[in-house]
Structures are given as C-alpha cells and as structure tokens.
Design a protein around this motif. Sequence first.
Motif, PDB file in Angstrom:
ATOM      1  N   GLY A  79       0.473  15.408  -3.407  1.00 36.35           N
ATOM      2  CA  GLY A  79      -0.687  14.803  -4.300  1.00 36.35           C
ATOM      3  C   GLY A  79      -1.531  13.613  -3.679  1.00 36.35           C
ATOM      4  N   VAL A  80      -1.492  13.574  -2.323  1.00 39.80           N
ATOM      5  CA  VAL A  80      -2.155  12.399  -1.732  1.00 39.80           C
ATOM      6  C   VAL A  80      -3.557  12.813  -1.545  1.00 39.80           C
ATOM      7  CG1 VAL A  80      -1.668  13.206   0.704  1.00 39.80           C
ATOM      8  CG2 VAL A  80      -2.175  10.648   0.304  1.00 39.80           C
ATOM      9  N   LYS A  81      -4.451  11.867  -1.735  1.00 36.55           N
ATOM     10  CA  LYS A  81      -5.932  12.280  -1.513  1.00 36.55           C
ATOM     11  C   LYS A  81      -6.643  11.686  -0.128  1.00 36.55           C
ATOM     12  CE  LYS A  81      -6.478  13.724  -5.688  1.00 36.55           C
ATOM     13  NZ  LYS A  81      -6.529  15.106  -6.072  1.00 36.55           N
ATOM     14  N   HIS A  82      -7.366  12.407   0.517  1.00 38.60           N
ATOM     15  CA  HIS A  82      -7.897  11.976   1.958  1.00 38.60           C
ATOM     16  C   HIS A  82      -8.943  10.872   1.665  1.00 38.60           C
ATOM     17  CE1 HIS A  82      -6.786  16.421   1.960  1.00 38.60           C
ATOM     18  NE2 HIS A  82      -6.323  15.993   3.293  1.00 38.60           N
ATOM     19  N   VAL A  83      -8.668   9.824   2.389  1.00 36.03           N
ATOM     20  CA  VAL A  83      -9.499   8.682   2.230  1.00 36.03           C
ATOM     21  C   VAL A  83     -10.499   8.800   3.660  1.00 36.03           C
ATOM     22  CG1 VAL A  83      -9.888   6.095   2.412  1.00 36.03           C
ATOM     23  CG2 VAL A  83      -8.175   7.381   1.040  1.00 36.03           C
ATOM     24  N   LYS A  84     -11.725   8.781   3.368  1.00 36.77           N
ATOM     25  CA  LYS A  84     -12.708   9.049   4.609  1.00 36.77           C
ATOM     26  C   LYS A  84     -12.695   7.928   5.431  1.00 36.77           C
ATOM     27  CE  LYS A  84     -17.207  10.865   5.242  1.00 36.77           C
ATOM     28  NZ  LYS A  84     -18.418  11.361   4.367  1.00 36.77           N
ATOM     29  N   PHE A  85     -12.431   8.068   6.710  1.00 34.41           N
ATOM     30  CA  PHE A  85     -12.768   6.960   7.543  1.00 34.41           C
ATOM     31  C   PHE A  85     -13.545   7.455   8.952  1.00 34.41           C
ATOM     32  CE2 PHE A  85     -10.198   3.642  10.152  1.00 34.41           C
ATOM     33  CZ  PHE A  85     -10.874   2.526   9.689  1.00 34.41           C
ATOM     34  N   ASN A  86     -14.429   8.379   8.682  1.00 37.52           N
ATOM     35  CA  ASN A  86     -15.227   9.118   9.608  1.00 37.52           C
ATOM     36  C   ASN A  86     -15.895   8.166  10.509  1.00 37.52           C
ATOM     37  OD1 ASN A  86     -14.273  11.093   7.827  1.00 37.52           O
ATOM     38  ND2 ASN A  86     -15.899  12.554   8.031  1.00 37.52           N
ATOM     39  N   ASP A 140      -1.535  23.233  13.021  1.00 36.47           N
ATOM     40  CA  ASP A 140      -0.742  21.847  12.533  1.00 36.47           C
ATOM     41  C   ASP A 140      -1.681  20.691  11.696  1.00 36.47           C
ATOM     42  OD1 ASP A 140      -2.225  21.440  15.394  1.00 36.47           O
ATOM     43  OD2 ASP A 140      -1.121  19.220  15.324  1.00 36.47           O
ATOM     44  N   ASP A 141      -2.952  20.547  12.290  1.00 37.45           N
ATOM     45  CA  ASP A 141      -3.767  19.455  11.649  1.00 37.45           C
ATOM     46  C   ASP A 141      -3.738  19.965  10.107  1.00 37.45           C
ATOM     47  OD1 ASP A 141      -4.047  18.850  14.141  1.00 37.45           O
ATOM     48  OD2 ASP A 141      -6.250  19.142  13.888  1.00 37.45           O
ATOM     49  N   PHE A 142      -4.267  21.224   9.879  1.00 36.60           N
ATOM     50  CA  PHE A 142      -4.232  21.746   8.589  1.00 36.60           C
ATOM     51  C   PHE A 142      -2.903  21.701   7.632  1.00 36.60           C
ATOM     52  CE2 PHE A 142      -4.418  25.427   5.564  1.00 36.60           C
ATOM     53  CZ  PHE A 142      -5.166  25.023   4.574  1.00 36.60           C
ATOM     54  N   TYR A 143      -1.674  22.083   8.505  1.00 37.15           N
ATOM     55  CA  TYR A 143      -0.486  22.051   7.644  1.00 37.15           C
ATOM     56  C   TYR A 143      -0.156  20.791   7.158  1.00 37.15           C
ATOM     57  CZ  TYR A 143       4.534  23.378   7.023  1.00 37.15           C
ATOM     58  OH  TYR A 143       5.614  23.198   6.466  1.00 37.15           O
ATOM     59  N   ILE A 144      -0.170  19.817   8.084  1.00 34.18           N
ATOM     60  CA  ILE A 144       0.450  18.544   7.761  1.00 34.18           C
ATOM     61  C   ILE A 144      -0.636  17.943   6.775  1.00 34.18           C
ATOM     62  CG2 ILE A 144       1.015  16.206   8.596  1.00 34.18           C
ATOM     63  CD1 ILE A 144       2.915  18.391   9.818  1.00 34.18           C
ATOM     64  N   THR A 145      -1.896  17.722   7.071  1.00 39.17           N
ATOM     65  CA  THR A 145      -2.791  17.017   6.498  1.00 39.17           C
ATOM     66  C   THR A 145      -3.480  17.778   5.274  1.00 39.17           C
ATOM     67  OG1 THR A 145      -4.673  17.042   7.778  1.00 39.17           O
ATOM     68  CG2 THR A 145      -3.079  15.388   8.472  1.00 39.17           C
ATOM     69  N   GLY A 146      -3.452  19.039   5.289  1.00 43.62           N
ATOM     70  CA  GLY A 146      -3.873  19.857   4.263  1.00 43.62           C
ATOM     71  C   GLY A 146      -2.958  20.506   3.325  1.00 43.62           C
ATOM     72  N   LEU A 147      -2.113  21.466   3.921  1.00 45.83           N
ATOM     73  CA  LEU A 147      -1.056  21.935   2.961  1.00 45.83           C
ATOM     74  C   LEU A 147      -0.053  20.961   2.443  1.00 45.83           C
ATOM     75  CD1 LEU A 147      -0.416  25.231   4.905  1.00 45.83           C
ATOM     76  CD2 LEU A 147      -1.629  24.977   2.882  1.00 45.83           C
ATOM     77  N   LEU A 148       0.446  20.240   3.350  1.00 45.02           N
ATOM     78  CA  LEU A 148       1.234  19.177   2.802  1.00 45.02           C
ATOM     79  C   LEU A 148       0.926  17.959   2.029  1.00 45.02           C
ATOM     80  CD1 LEU A 148       3.934  18.791   6.055  1.00 45.02           C
ATOM     81  CD2 LEU A 148       3.986  20.542   4.013  1.00 45.02           C
ATOM     82  N   ALA A 149      -0.281  17.486   2.376  1.00 46.93           N
ATOM     83  CA  ALA A 149      -0.765  16.578   1.654  1.00 46.93           C
ATOM     84  C   ALA A 149      -1.221  17.004   0.302  1.00 46.93           C
ATOM     85  CB  ALA A 149      -2.252  16.088   2.166  1.00 46.93           C
ATOM     86  N   LYS A 150      -1.709  18.281  -0.059  1.00 43.34           N
ATOM     87  CA  LYS A 150      -1.829  18.982  -1.138  1.00 43.34           C
ATOM     88  C   LYS A 150      -0.893  18.716  -2.170  1.00 43.34           C
ATOM     89  CE  LYS A 150      -4.193  22.707  -3.814  1.00 43.34           C
ATOM     90  NZ  LYS A 150      -4.800  23.727  -3.399  1.00 43.34           N
ATOM     91  N   LYS A 151       0.535  19.165  -1.576  1.00 43.75           N
ATOM     92  CA  LYS A 151       1.569  19.443  -2.205  1.00 43.75           C
ATOM     93  C   LYS A 151       2.133  17.900  -2.878  1.00 43.75           C
ATOM     94  CE  LYS A 151       4.070  23.638  -1.315  1.00 43.75           C
ATOM     95  NZ  LYS A 151       5.259  24.166  -0.993  1.00 43.75           N
ATOM     96  N   VAL A 165       1.007  -1.193  -0.098  1.00 41.63           N
ATOM     97  CA  VAL A 165       0.028   0.155   0.237  1.00 41.63           C
ATOM     98  C   VAL A 165       0.928   1.220   0.022  1.00 41.63           C
ATOM     99  CG1 VAL A 165      -1.818   1.259   1.348  1.00 41.63           C
ATOM    100  CG2 VAL A 165      -1.787  -1.315   1.363  1.00 41.63           C
ATOM    101  N   SER A 166       0.579   2.140  -0.877  1.00 37.52           N
ATOM    102  CA  SER A 166       1.192   3.530  -0.966  1.00 37.52           C
ATOM    103  C   SER A 166       0.296   4.541  -1.201  1.00 37.52           C
ATOM    104  CB  SER A 166       2.373   3.448  -1.974  1.00 37.52           C
ATOM    105  OG  SER A 166       1.728   3.213  -3.366  1.00 37.52           O
ATOM    106  N   ASN A 167       0.799   5.698  -0.874  1.00 36.65           N
ATOM    107  CA  ASN A 167       0.006   6.945  -1.220  1.00 36.65           C
ATOM    108  C   ASN A 167      -1.350   7.038  -0.501  1.00 36.65           C
ATOM    109  OD1 ASN A 167       0.035   9.468  -2.575  1.00 36.65           O
ATOM    110  ND2 ASN A 167      -1.542   8.783  -3.984  1.00 36.65           N
ATOM    111  N   LEU A 168      -1.168   6.603   0.778  1.00 33.47           N
ATOM    112  CA  LEU A 168      -2.557   6.428   1.828  1.00 33.47           C
ATOM    113  C   LEU A 168      -2.401   7.624   2.592  1.00 33.47           C
ATOM    114  CD1 LEU A 168      -5.184   4.734   2.462  1.00 33.47           C
ATOM    115  CD2 LEU A 168      -3.486   3.643   4.176  1.00 33.47           C
ATOM    116  N   LEU A 169      -3.425   8.159   2.903  1.00 38.55           N
ATOM    117  CA  LEU A 169      -3.790   9.178   3.988  1.00 38.55           C
ATOM    118  C   LEU A 169      -5.306   9.172   4.516  1.00 38.55           C
ATOM    119  CD1 LEU A 169      -3.122  11.318   6.182  1.00 38.55           C
ATOM    120  CD2 LEU A 169      -3.606  13.174   4.290  1.00 38.55           C
ATOM    121  N   LEU A 170      -5.586   8.055   5.454  1.00 33.58           N
ATOM    122  CA  LEU A 170      -6.917   7.505   5.885  1.00 33.58           C
ATOM    123  C   LEU A 170      -7.169   8.339   7.299  1.00 33.58           C
ATOM    124  CD1 LEU A 170      -8.979   5.100   5.497  1.00 33.58           C
ATOM    125  CD2 LEU A 170      -7.595   3.918   6.970  1.00 33.58           C
ATOM    126  N   CYS A 171      -8.193   8.953   7.310  1.00 33.61           N
ATOM    127  CA  CYS A 171      -8.548   9.919   8.256  1.00 33.61           C
ATOM    128  C   CYS A 171     -10.075  10.140   8.642  1.00 33.61           C
ATOM    129  CB  CYS A 171      -7.782  10.987   8.572  1.00 33.61           C
ATOM    130  SG  CYS A 171      -8.130  12.026   7.091  1.00 33.61           S
TER     131      CYS A 171
END
Length: 353
Positions: free
Chosen positions: A279-286, A266-277, A200-206
């Motif tokens: 190119g990782v997509k947010h995978v919904k795990f709500n 920090d939440d937005f910086y790491i998982t918003g700004l850096l994630a966008k740079k 598994v690669s390019n994963l951001l689950l949250c």
Amino acid sequence: MVWDRLFAEEPLDETKLRIELSRLLLQVNTTPDMSLKNKTVEEIYKYVQELRKQVPVNPHNFNYIINPRNVCDGIDVFIISYIHSAPTHYKRRTAIRETWGDPRNFDSFVFRLVFLIGKSTDKNVQEALLMESDRYGDVVQEDFTDSYRNLTYKGIMGLKWVTRYCRHAAFILKTDDDIFVNIFNVASHLQGLQKREGQVSNLLLCLVWYRMKVVRDPKSKWYLSRSEFRDDYFPTYCSGSAFMMSTDVAAEMYRVSAETAFFWVDDFYITGLLAKKVGVKHVKFNSVYALGPSTFLDKFTEESKWRTLTFGHVHNLNHMSRVWKKVLADRRPLLHAGSNKHNNESSMARYFH
C-alpha cells in the motif's frame, strides 16, 4: 497429491494427514497446536487446509556465503545503501567506495553501504570476493547464481538484509553499481522531509515510470512473452537505477515477497508488485535523474543545472571520480562559510525546496 480430490473419493487417512501436517509446519515455520493430539481426523484436515494457504509461493531460502552483519551495529544510521553488483565488478565497487560511498565524507549524518552479490561459479572470482570482503567488510553474498534473470532474488536479498541487520536506519537507498549519487543532495532532501514531517514512514521516492511499454522483441534482453506478462504496459513502478524508502517499507515488502509469485523483472517486482501489496504510493522524484550514460559527464558539469542532479548512469568510471571531486570542491565554500551543520544543510536544501 491433490488432497481435496482424494478426500472427495475416499475416507480421510489420518496417517497421511499427519505426515502432510508435519511438512507444512516446517514450511510455514510455526509451532503446532498441541491440542491436535486430541482432534478428530476431520478437525486435523481443516487445520491442514488452513496451513496450505500459508505456504510461501516465493520462499527466499538462500543462505549467506558472506554476511557483514555488524555494519549498522551501535550507530544511529541515517541512510543505509544496498547496491546491486556482480561478482566480477570489483572496479565499480572500488570507484563507489572511493567517491560517493565513502562514509568518511559525511559529518552531518551517518551513512553505510553494502554491495549485494550472488554466487559465482568461478573459483578464482569467489576467492577474490572473500579477500575483498575481508578488506572492506561491505560485501553481502547469498548462494543463488548471480545472473540477469535472478535479479529479483537480489532485490529480495536487499530487503531481507536491511530488515534483519539495519532496521533502525531512517532511510534506505537502493542503487546499481553503475550509478553515481550526489549523496549530499539525497541527505539534504531526506533531512528536509524529517524536519517537516518528523519520523518519516511509508515512503517510496523514485523516478516513477508510468505505463512503461512491455518489450515484445525476442532479441531484447528485456523480452517478455505474453505467457509471462499478458498486458502491453506495466502498472506504475520505479526505475531500479536508484530509489529511496523508509525502512518500514522495506520490512513490509520483504514480508509480502514470500506470498508474491516470483517475476524476473526485478524493478517491477519490488517497486510495482510488492509496493502495491504493502500500500505504499510512489513519490515522484524524476527531475534529479540523468540516466543516459553517454551524457553523464556533460550533464553533471553543466554549470546551470548540475547541482540539481542527484543520480547519474555512469559508463566511464573516471567520469565518476571527476564529478565527485567537483561535488566536494563545490561544498568546501559552504563548509568554510558556516561552522555549524545547520548552515551547511540549509545551503544544500535550496536545490530542493
């Protein structure tokens, strides 16, 4: 000195250029081009211009005070967890070590964790941290001041530590020290991903936040002025309470953090700004989050639902211990029913698939 303006008004000064060149080479940590000795002053100037573009806008130039660099050595780590903590939060760290963060609870996967902490100005607190580190070997500390407005430094610190010392791990779990994790559910879901997708690669689950409103109330600790953030809503990002990544994502995020201007949320910086740079997509795990601390015990003991929950916000540490005992008791029949790990994983997987 604004070189471009200077050079428009007067001839190039080779001595000043070579002084700036030496400084820039240190800043970007690169080896000088040996052919520069034979270059014209105009060619040196062009090289300096290129180096200026490479200077980090957000260099993470902090040093380790405590660094257990061998946590992941010599083992095939499935999940490495880094947990944001504060210097005085010893009881919270102990509660995690005695419940969901104890690696001895898991026989079907290898789990390791570290607690991320900034510098304390209290000498007694610092001495206690050194003793805690000697005992447990899971405290990572850098020399930035531990404060709410410095949480982004702590986030980058986690990305850096994992990239340098546990990059071979399959997955990363980031949490705060007031979060309970049913780590069996986490592992079951990630193992299911591996079975379906292989590596598994390019994963951001949250827990994904969509159009989170920016707080404009000056009395709030989350207050942002328009000069800090112009828009009324944040672009998509993750709740920082807990999120999971494949290790390649953390490494790329750490790399681009140097070229991404500091922002204290920090939440937005790491998982918003850096994630966008990167190119990782947010995978919904709500659906597996229960973040109201006053309802934690009720939700994690509700018979019809608690097995589907994975992350909970804890206010009372005794409740964390109580729920963890319930999780372990619930697993004992599964462990006795089948002697092989496949049966155990399949039993847990029914809550996700």
